[in-house]
Motif scaffolding. Structure first.
Motif, mmCIF file in Angstrom:
data_model
loop_
_atom_site.group_PDB
_atom_site.id
_atom_site.type_symbol
_atom_site.label_atom_id
_atom_site.label_comp_id
_atom_site.label_asym_id
_atom_site.label_seq_id
_atom_site.Cartn_x
_atom_site.Cartn_y
_atom_site.Cartn_z
ATOM 1 N N THR A 9 0.870 -1.163 0.000
ATOM 2 C CA THR A 9 0.000 0.000 0.000
ATOM 3 C C THR A 9 0.909 1.217 0.000
ATOM 4 O OG1 THR A 9 -1.704 -1.175 1.231
ATOM 5 C CG2 THR A 9 -1.796 1.230 1.266
ATOM 6 N N MET A 10 0.614 2.157 -0.907
ATOM 7 C CA MET A 10 1.500 3.310 -1.053
ATOM 8 C C MET A 10 0.700 4.590 -1.222
ATOM 9 S SD MET A 10 2.961 2.730 -4.875
ATOM 10 C CE MET A 10 2.070 3.340 -6.278
ATOM 11 N N SER A 11 1.371 5.700 -0.995
ATOM 12 C CA SER A 11 0.782 7.010 -1.232
ATOM 13 C C SER A 11 0.773 7.276 -2.737
ATOM 14 C CB SER A 11 1.596 8.084 -0.509
ATOM 15 O OG SER A 11 2.905 8.145 -1.045
ATOM 16 N N ALA A 12 0.021 8.271 -3.153
ATOM 17 C CA ALA A 12 -0.060 8.613 -4.569
ATOM 18 C C ALA A 12 1.288 9.077 -5.130
ATOM 19 C CB ALA A 12 -1.120 9.688 -4.800
ATOM 20 N N ASP A 13 2.201 9.520 -4.261
ATOM 21 C CA ASP A 13 3.530 9.907 -4.723
ATOM 22 C C ASP A 13 4.567 8.808 -4.502
ATOM 23 O OD1 ASP A 13 3.399 10.396 -1.974
ATOM 24 O OD2 ASP A 13 4.539 12.261 -2.052
ATOM 25 N N GLY A 14 4.123 7.576 -4.246
ATOM 26 C CA GLY A 14 5.008 6.422 -4.269
ATOM 27 C C GLY A 14 5.740 6.061 -2.997
ATOM 28 N N PHE A 15 5.242 6.469 -1.838
ATOM 29 C CA PHE A 15 5.898 6.126 -0.574
ATOM 30 C C PHE A 15 5.086 5.064 0.167
ATOM 31 C CE2 PHE A 15 7.365 10.446 -1.439
ATOM 32 C CZ PHE A 15 8.739 10.268 -1.337
ATOM 33 N N ILE A 16 5.781 4.088 0.741
ATOM 34 C CA ILE A 16 5.106 3.043 1.524
ATOM 35 C C ILE A 16 5.189 3.316 3.016
ATOM 36 C CG2 ILE A 16 5.356 1.303 -0.258
ATOM 37 C CD1 ILE A 16 7.639 0.057 1.339
ATOM 38 N N ALA A 17 6.120 4.160 3.403
ATOM 39 C CA ALA A 17 6.242 4.611 4.794
ATOM 40 C C ALA A 17 6.617 6.081 4.747
ATOM 41 C CB ALA A 17 7.309 3.818 5.551
ATOM 42 N N GLU A 35 -10.008 -7.168 -2.596
ATOM 43 C CA GLU A 35 -8.821 -7.755 -3.211
ATOM 44 C C GLU A 35 -7.861 -8.301 -2.142
ATOM 45 O OE1 GLU A 35 -6.222 -7.073 -7.184
ATOM 46 O OE2 GLU A 35 -7.086 -5.304 -6.252
ATOM 47 N N ILE A 36 -7.701 -7.564 -1.054
ATOM 48 C CA ILE A 36 -6.837 -8.031 0.041
ATOM 49 C C ILE A 36 -7.477 -9.210 0.753
ATOM 50 C CG2 ILE A 36 -5.835 -7.395 2.273
ATOM 51 C CD1 ILE A 36 -4.326 -6.294 -0.145
ATOM 52 N N ASP A 37 -8.786 -9.127 0.989
ATOM 53 C CA ASP A 37 -9.485 -10.242 1.641
ATOM 54 C C ASP A 37 -9.345 -11.528 0.839
ATOM 55 O OD1 ASP A 37 -10.245 -8.519 3.634
ATOM 56 O OD2 ASP A 37 -12.282 -8.212 2.861
ATOM 57 N N GLU A 38 -9.344 -11.412 -0.483
ATOM 58 C CA GLU A 38 -9.173 -12.574 -1.360
ATOM 59 C C GLU A 38 -7.724 -13.062 -1.356
ATOM 60 O OE1 GLU A 38 -9.114 -13.244 -6.117
ATOM 61 O OE2 GLU A 38 -10.885 -12.202 -5.344
ATOM 62 N N GLY A 61 4.041 -0.974 18.510
ATOM 63 C CA GLY A 61 3.450 -1.415 19.765
ATOM 64 C C GLY A 61 1.996 -1.021 19.908
ATOM 65 N N GLU A 62 1.516 -0.131 19.035
ATOM 66 C CA GLU A 62 0.099 0.222 19.070
ATOM 67 C C GLU A 62 -0.701 -0.917 18.444
ATOM 68 O OE1 GLU A 62 -0.587 4.140 17.505
ATOM 69 O OE2 GLU A 62 0.984 5.009 18.764
ATOM 70 N N PRO A 63 -1.970 -1.047 18.769
ATOM 71 C CA PRO A 63 -2.779 -2.168 18.269
ATOM 72 C C PRO A 63 -2.701 -2.330 16.750
ATOM 73 C CG PRO A 63 -4.016 -0.907 19.881
ATOM 74 C CD PRO A 63 -2.743 -0.144 19.617
ATOM 75 N N GLY A 64 -2.386 -3.563 16.297
ATOM 76 C CA GLY A 64 -2.320 -3.897 14.883
ATOM 77 C C GLY A 64 -1.057 -3.448 14.180
ATOM 78 N N GLU A 65 -0.273 -2.593 14.821
ATOM 79 C CA GLU A 65 0.935 -2.074 14.196
ATOM 80 C C GLU A 65 2.014 -3.154 14.173
ATOM 81 O OE1 GLU A 65 2.730 0.513 11.936
ATOM 82 O OE2 GLU A 65 0.835 0.986 12.905
ATOM 83 N N GLY A 66 2.628 -3.345 13.014
ATOM 84 C CA GLY A 66 3.707 -4.301 12.875
ATOM 85 C C GLY A 66 3.252 -5.725 12.623
ATOM 86 N N GLU A 67 1.954 -5.949 12.454
ATOM 87 C CA GLU A 67 1.438 -7.285 12.169
ATOM 88 C C GLU A 67 1.065 -7.360 10.698
ATOM 89 O OE1 GLU A 67 -1.684 -8.391 14.877
ATOM 90 O OE2 GLU A 67 -0.714 -7.325 16.506
ATOM 91 N N ALA A 68 1.394 -8.489 10.054
ATOM 92 C CA ALA A 68 1.091 -8.660 8.635
ATOM 93 C C ALA A 68 -0.409 -8.520 8.395
ATOM 94 C CB ALA A 68 1.579 -10.018 8.153
ATOM 95 N N PHE A 69 -0.734 -7.639 7.453
ATOM 96 C CA PHE A 69 -2.129 -7.372 7.082
ATOM 97 C C PHE A 69 -2.968 -7.010 8.305
ATOM 98 C CE2 PHE A 69 -0.282 -9.934 3.746
ATOM 99 C CZ PHE A 69 -0.594 -9.182 2.628
ATOM 100 N N GLY A 70 -2.374 -6.194 9.189
ATOM 101 C CA GLY A 70 -3.082 -5.723 10.373
ATOM 102 C C GLY A 70 -3.475 -6.829 11.326
ATOM 103 N N GLY A 71 -2.751 -7.949 11.269
ATOM 104 C CA GLY A 71 -3.061 -9.094 12.122
ATOM 105 C C GLY A 71 -3.998 -10.086 11.455
ATOM 106 N N GLY A 72 -4.368 -9.831 10.197
ATOM 107 C CA GLY A 72 -5.294 -10.702 9.482
ATOM 108 C C GLY A 72 -4.666 -11.933 8.875
ATOM 109 N N LEU A 137 -1.536 -0.981 -4.118
ATOM 110 C CA LEU A 137 -2.740 -0.309 -3.651
ATOM 111 C C LEU A 137 -2.367 1.134 -3.356
ATOM 112 C CD1 LEU A 137 -4.038 -3.107 -1.286
ATOM 113 C CD2 LEU A 137 -4.765 -2.624 -3.618
ATOM 114 N N VAL A 138 -2.964 2.068 -4.083
ATOM 115 C CA VAL A 138 -2.613 3.481 -3.991
ATOM 116 C C VAL A 138 -3.672 4.220 -3.180
ATOM 117 C CG1 VAL A 138 -2.069 5.577 -5.288
ATOM 118 C CG2 VAL A 138 -1.478 3.330 -6.237
ATOM 119 N N LEU A 139 -3.219 4.929 -2.155
ATOM 120 C CA LEU A 139 -4.123 5.725 -1.331
ATOM 121 C C LEU A 139 -4.040 7.196 -1.746
ATOM 122 C CD1 LEU A 139 -3.560 4.108 2.179
ATOM 123 C CD2 LEU A 139 -5.361 3.658 0.502
#
Length: 174
Positions: A9-17, A35-38, A61-72, A137-139
């Motif tokens: 998932t990336m920004s419209a200017d091409g950054f992932i972080a 698409e991600i759910d599939e 350390g915040e909820p869901g942070e650092g887990e693949a696909f938000g823990g999914g 996936l572009v945001l």
């Protein structure tokens, strides 16, 4: 046989972080995505770089942070590193050579995808001609700085072809 997929998932200017590894920029944009759910059940293993695995996000350390696909997603992770840890984590294998890590991740994935996480590991996999598909996936946001989805000093063209039936998935042309 497993295929390597760089999904990001990336920004419209091409950054992932964002600057300093900040991933919080995408929180307000996250929503259910068919698409991600599939994709998630089609992932057999994850290949990740050490920095991405350890997390350089200031919000770690915040909820869901650092887990693949938000823990999914749950399954075997293969961390490519030059610094093998003294202690290990369940389900995580540390490998000090990219070819060995790719082989192990493919073996663990079976006929599913090896999902690549991390821009530098993706760049290394592209250099080794191992990436089969890309999911972008572009945001709708410009970050202006951070970690690029793909950066190659001196430049390099990697030709992509739209994957049938998708507007965000591409096959890597060889």
């Amino acid at each position: 046989m497993a295929k390597l997929l760089y999904s990001v998932t990336m920004s419209a200017d091409g950054f992932i972080a964002g600057p300093n590894g900040d991933m919080q920029w995408m929180q307000s944009y996250l929503a259910p995505n068919a698409e991600i759910d599939e994709l998630i059940p089609q992932i057999g293993s994850i290949l990740v770089g050490r920095r991405s695995h350890d997390g350089d996000d200031p919000h770690k350390g915040e909820p869901g942070e650092g887990e693949a696909f938000g823990g999914g997603w749950d399954g075997p992770l293969f961390v490519v590193t030059h610094r093998l840890p003294e202690t290990t984590e369940p389900g995580v294998t540390y490998v000090d050579q990219l070819p060995k890590a790719i082989a192990a991740a493919k073996d663990a994935a079976g006929d599913k995808y090896v999902n690549i996480i991390g821009a530098d590991i993706a760049r290394q996999c592209f250099a080794a001609d191992e990436v089969d598909e890309v999911l972008l996936l572009v945001l709708p946001v410009f970050l202006g700085d951070g970690t690029r989805v793909f950066a190659e000093p001196g430049g390099r063209n990697i030709r992509l072809q739209p994957h049938p039936g998708s507007t965000s998935r591409f096959d890597v042309l060889r």
